[in-house]
Design a protein around this motif. Sequence first.
Motif, PDB file in Angstrom:
ATOM      1  N   GLY A  38     -46.455 -10.061  47.448  1.00  0.00           N
ATOM      2  CA  GLY A  38     -47.462 -10.574  48.371  1.00  0.00           C
ATOM      3  C   GLY A  38     -46.996 -11.692  49.269  1.00  0.00           C
ATOM      4  N   THR A  39     -45.707 -12.043  49.261  1.00  0.00           N
ATOM      5  CA  THR A  39     -45.181 -13.100  50.137  1.00  0.00           C
ATOM      6  C   THR A  39     -44.147 -12.515  51.083  1.00  0.00           C
ATOM      7  OG1 THR A  39     -43.464 -13.745  48.553  1.00  0.00           O
ATOM      8  CG2 THR A  39     -45.580 -14.877  48.414  1.00  0.00           C
ATOM      9  N   TRP A  40     -44.149 -13.038  52.323  1.00  0.00           N
ATOM     10  CA  TRP A  40     -43.303 -12.487  53.369  1.00  0.00           C
ATOM     11  C   TRP A  40     -42.674 -13.606  54.180  1.00  0.00           C
ATOM     12  CZ3 TRP A  40     -42.971  -7.115  54.045  1.00  0.00           C
ATOM     13  CH2 TRP A  40     -43.840  -6.382  53.222  1.00  0.00           C
ATOM     14  N   SER A  41     -41.496 -13.336  54.721  1.00  0.00           N
ATOM     15  CA  SER A  41     -40.808 -14.261  55.602  1.00  0.00           C
ATOM     16  C   SER A  41     -40.492 -13.535  56.895  1.00  0.00           C
ATOM     17  CB  SER A  41     -39.520 -14.773  54.946  1.00  0.00           C
ATOM     18  OG  SER A  41     -38.837 -15.658  55.808  1.00  0.00           O
ATOM     19  N   GLY A  42     -40.740 -14.197  58.023  1.00  0.00           N
ATOM     20  CA  GLY A  42     -40.518 -13.536  59.300  1.00  0.00           C
ATOM     21  C   GLY A  42     -39.937 -14.466  60.338  1.00  0.00           C
ATOM     22  N   SER A  43     -39.335 -13.861  61.345  1.00  0.00           N
ATOM     23  CA  SER A  43     -38.753 -14.606  62.459  1.00  0.00           C
ATOM     24  C   SER A  43     -38.837 -13.739  63.702  1.00  0.00           C
ATOM     25  CB  SER A  43     -37.297 -14.971  62.157  1.00  0.00           C
ATOM     26  OG  SER A  43     -36.703 -15.647  63.245  1.00  0.00           O
ATOM     27  N   THR A  44     -39.343 -14.294  64.785  1.00  0.00           N
ATOM     28  CA  THR A  44     -39.447 -13.534  66.028  1.00  0.00           C
ATOM     29  C   THR A  44     -38.452 -14.055  67.053  1.00  0.00           C
ATOM     30  OG1 THR A  44     -41.222 -14.992  66.813  1.00  0.00           O
ATOM     31  CG2 THR A  44     -41.868 -12.991  65.655  1.00  0.00           C
ATOM     32  N   ALA A  45     -38.085 -13.173  67.970  1.00  0.00           N
ATOM     33  CA  ALA A  45     -37.075 -13.504  68.976  1.00  0.00           C
ATOM     34  C   ALA A  45     -37.649 -14.453  70.022  1.00  0.00           C
ATOM     35  CB  ALA A  45     -36.578 -12.225  69.649  1.00  0.00           C
ATOM     36  N   ALA A  46     -36.813 -15.370  70.496  1.00  0.00           N
ATOM     37  CA  ALA A  46     -37.222 -16.268  71.568  1.00  0.00           C
ATOM     38  C   ALA A  46     -37.638 -15.446  72.781  1.00  0.00           C
ATOM     39  CB  ALA A  46     -36.072 -17.205  71.925  1.00  0.00           C
ATOM     40  N   GLY A  47     -38.731 -15.831  73.391  1.00  0.00           N
ATOM     41  CA  GLY A  47     -39.209 -15.109  74.557  1.00  0.00           C
ATOM     42  C   GLY A  47     -39.953 -13.828  74.239  1.00  0.00           C
ATOM     43  N   GLY A  48     -40.256 -13.584  72.966  1.00  0.00           N
ATOM     44  CA  GLY A  48     -40.920 -12.348  72.578  1.00  0.00           C
ATOM     45  C   GLY A  48     -42.358 -12.266  73.072  1.00  0.00           C
ATOM     46  N   LYS A  49     -42.841 -11.032  73.229  1.00  0.00           N
ATOM     47  CA  LYS A  49     -44.208 -10.797  73.671  1.00  0.00           C
ATOM     48  C   LYS A  49     -45.184 -10.970  72.513  1.00  0.00           C
ATOM     49  CE  LYS A  49     -42.836  -7.417  77.212  1.00  0.00           C
ATOM     50  NZ  LYS A  49     -43.018  -6.015  77.689  1.00  0.00           N
TER      51      LYS A  49
END
Length: 319
Positions: A38-49
Amino acid sequence: MIQPHQPTAAQYDSVKTGEIRLVKPREYQGTLSMTGAGTWSGSTAAGGKEACLLSSLPCYFAIPDSPLVSGQKKVIYFEVKVKSYGRGRGGDASSLALGYCAMPYPTWRMPGWERGSLAVHGDDGRRYVNDSWGGKDFTGAIQPGETVGLGMEFSIPDAPPSYGSTPAQTPIVKVEIFFTRNGIREAGWSLHEELDAQNDLGVHGLDGQFDLYAAIGTFGGVDYENIKQRHGVRRWHHAREYGHGSMTESSTKPNAAPPLANALERTTRELLFPKRLRYQCLYGSHQALKDAMRKMGGPVNTMDGARAYAINKCKRAYG
C-alpha cells in the motif's frame, strides 16, 4: 457517472487494510514503484504535463459505506510526503495535489478541476471542487519535506430531509473534508457549504452517493512518497486534539445501525424503491415512512410488483 457497485469481500478487505494500488495513466511522465504493502514512491520529469494517478479500488464504496446503511460515520484518508520539487512547465511552478474523484475522471486533468472531484493543490494551497478557474483560498503551499493528508468524513445529517426535498436542498449525507500537515489537522470545510451560484458548479458525485477513488495529481517535476492509505476506518483522532504526532484509530465501539437500515436497504435498492421513500426508510422515521407510503397509495403503475413487495417489507418491519 458510473453507478456504485457492491465490492467483493477480497476487494473490501484490501481497501480496509490500505493495500491498494496506484494506477499510472498514459499521461504520467515519470516513475512509480511499490515500496511496501500500500505504499508507493514516485518521481515525475521536469516540465511534465498534468497527470492524475488514481487508486485501483474506491476508498469509499457507496453501497456498504454509506452511513445511511451502516448507521456509522465513515472516514477515508491518505497521506503523501513531498520530497522535492523540480522544474515546472512554462511559467508555472511544479505541483502535487491530493484529492478524491468519482468515475469516470480524465487522467490528463488535475484532481479538483472536473466534475465529481475535489483536491488541495500544493503549489498554492488552494482547494478545488469541480473548479478549473483558480480554486478558493484554503491553506499554505505544500513545502518539500512535508507530509500532508486529505480525508473525507461521511455521516448522517443533523436533520433528515423532509419528504419531497431534493439533495440540493437538504444533504442526504453530511460530508466534511479535512487536511493535515505533518500529522496535525490544519484546515477543513463542509462539502455542502453555501455555494456561489455563478462560480460553483456543484458537488454531484462527492456527496456519498457514488464510489470515490483517491487521487494524486502531478505537474512538472515532483519527487514524492505515498504513505499507506488509511481507508475503511470509521473515526480518527487528530493529533492536535490528543497532543501527539500521528493519527490513530478510535477504540470507541461503533453505534448500532438504524433498525431500518439492515432490514430494508437491500430491498429498497434492488427493488427500485423511489429514492425519496428510500431515504426516509433509512433514517428510520416511523411517521415519515407511513406518510410516504400513504402518498404512494391507490392504483400502482407498471412497477406494481416491485413496489408492492417493498411496501410489504416495510409494513412487516414496523408490525
